[in-house]
Design an enzyme around this catalytic site. Structure first.
Site, mmCIF file in Angstrom:
data_model
loop_
_atom_site.group_PDB
_atom_site.id
_atom_site.type_symbol
_atom_site.label_atom_id
_atom_site.label_comp_id
_atom_site.label_asym_id
_atom_site.label_seq_id
_atom_site.Cartn_x
_atom_site.Cartn_y
_atom_site.Cartn_z
ATOM 1 N N LYS A 78 8.602 0.842 -5.959
ATOM 2 C CA LYS A 78 9.361 3.318 -6.312
ATOM 3 C C LYS A 78 8.907 4.010 -5.515
ATOM 4 O O LYS A 78 8.613 4.254 -4.676
ATOM 5 C CB LYS A 78 7.994 2.602 -7.867
ATOM 6 N N SER A 153 6.903 5.256 -16.677
ATOM 7 C CA SER A 153 8.500 6.210 -15.399
ATOM 8 C C SER A 153 8.748 5.620 -14.640
ATOM 9 O O SER A 153 9.217 5.609 -13.246
ATOM 10 C CB SER A 153 7.231 7.529 -15.071
ATOM 11 N N SER A 177 3.560 3.345 -17.433
ATOM 12 C CA SER A 177 4.471 3.702 -16.675
ATOM 13 C C SER A 177 5.400 2.282 -16.004
ATOM 14 O O SER A 177 6.118 1.966 -15.642
ATOM 15 C CB SER A 177 3.365 4.707 -15.545
#
Length: 296
Positions: A78, A153, A177
């Protein structure tokens, strides 16, 4: 989206093939890069991918090792986890051009096991969001239905794993998330217990709540990655000084006698989709059939 391509296999399947000489890690990387080139322009699970840097990284890994639990396996990262020398922008133009001078602890632990790092998975800007629609570099699509969001996210990680443009990934979770996009995309996601995984090198959304965790195709891969990234870290004062168990050893054991909770307040008369209620109820019944006891 299961196929016979190397990029569609699980971490443990790939490791077994690499160990017995049935698969060259170069072949795996070539296939993964082909899949990314074909699918990412529409899916937008990655902000950017540099094939030359990845190829160079793999050749260095093949020459020097280490030949650990993740040797030759690409792991997607990420865009809020610091990777030394790699642009890390949290999907924000504010940090465009920022290249951390150090690795996050979880990145060091992946490298110690021989993993190949594949940055930069798309995300909601600075992890503020739950749909991966707020990235400054474009919206990530759900690979099962482009008209729907992948969650967030960590939506780029979840979409990439579901679409076989990632073997496994590390995301971050403050209030859902990892878990929510994993659910939206039909993959496995885990938010570890607080203090289990070091947060050093994570560009924080909310420092007291953020946790780094795995997103994978199957539960066993999730257990494997969690075992790799877990452990005490003196650079993180909230890191727990407790032993890391063998999570893989628990795979396949009976769950009979365990309890699971179903919060009453989630099941409201108005505002909850019937399909969601039914899905949760079916999951609960499955656990009960396996011998678990429901606690409401």
């Amino acid at each position: 989206m299961r196929s016979d391509r190397p990029s569609a296999l699980t971490i443990r399947e790939l490791r077994a093939r690499i160990d017995r000489g049935a698969l060259d890690p170069r072949e795996l990387l070539r296939d993964l890069l082909e899949q990314i080139a074909g699918r990412n322009p529409d899916l937008h699970a990655y902000i950017a991918v540099d094939p030359d840097r990845l190829t160079q990284q793999l050749e260095d890994r093949l020459r020097r090792g280490p030949r650990g639990r993740l040797f030759g396996i690409p792991i997607t990262i990420k865009d809020n986890l610091c990777v030394k020398g790699e642009e890390t922008a949290c999907a924000s133009r504010i940090l465009t051009g920022f290249r951390p001078p150090y690795h996050a602890t979880v990145i060091e632990r992946l490298l110690q096991e021989g993993a190949l790092l594949v940055p930069r998975a798309n995300m909601d800007e600075f992890a503020f969001g739950s749909s991966t629609e707020t990235s400054c570099f474009g919206i990530t699509k759900n690979p099962w239905d482009a008209a729907r969001v992948p969650g967030g996210s960590s939506g780029g990680c979840a979409a990439a794993v579901a679409a076989d443009v990632a073997i496994g990934a590390l995301g971050t979770d403050t209030g859902g998330s990892i878990r929510q996009p994993a659910g939206f995309c039909g993959v496995v996601g885990l938010k570890p217990t607080y203090g289990r995984v070091s947060r050093y090198g994570l560009i924080a959304f909310a420092s007291s709540l953020d946790q780094i965790g795995p997103i994978t195709k199957v539960v066993a891969d999730c257990a494997l990655l969690l075992g790799v990234i877990s452990g005490n870290d003196p650079r993180d004062s909230t890191s727990a000084p407790v032993e890391v168990p063998d999570y893989l050893a628990a795979i396949g054991r009976s769950v009979k006698g365990l309890r699971f909770g179903v919060p009453r307040e989630y099941f409201i008369e108005q505002g909850m989709e019937p399909e969601v209620t039914d899905a949760v109820e079916q999951a609960a019944k499955t656990l009960e059939r396996l011998g678990m006891r429901r606690v409401a």
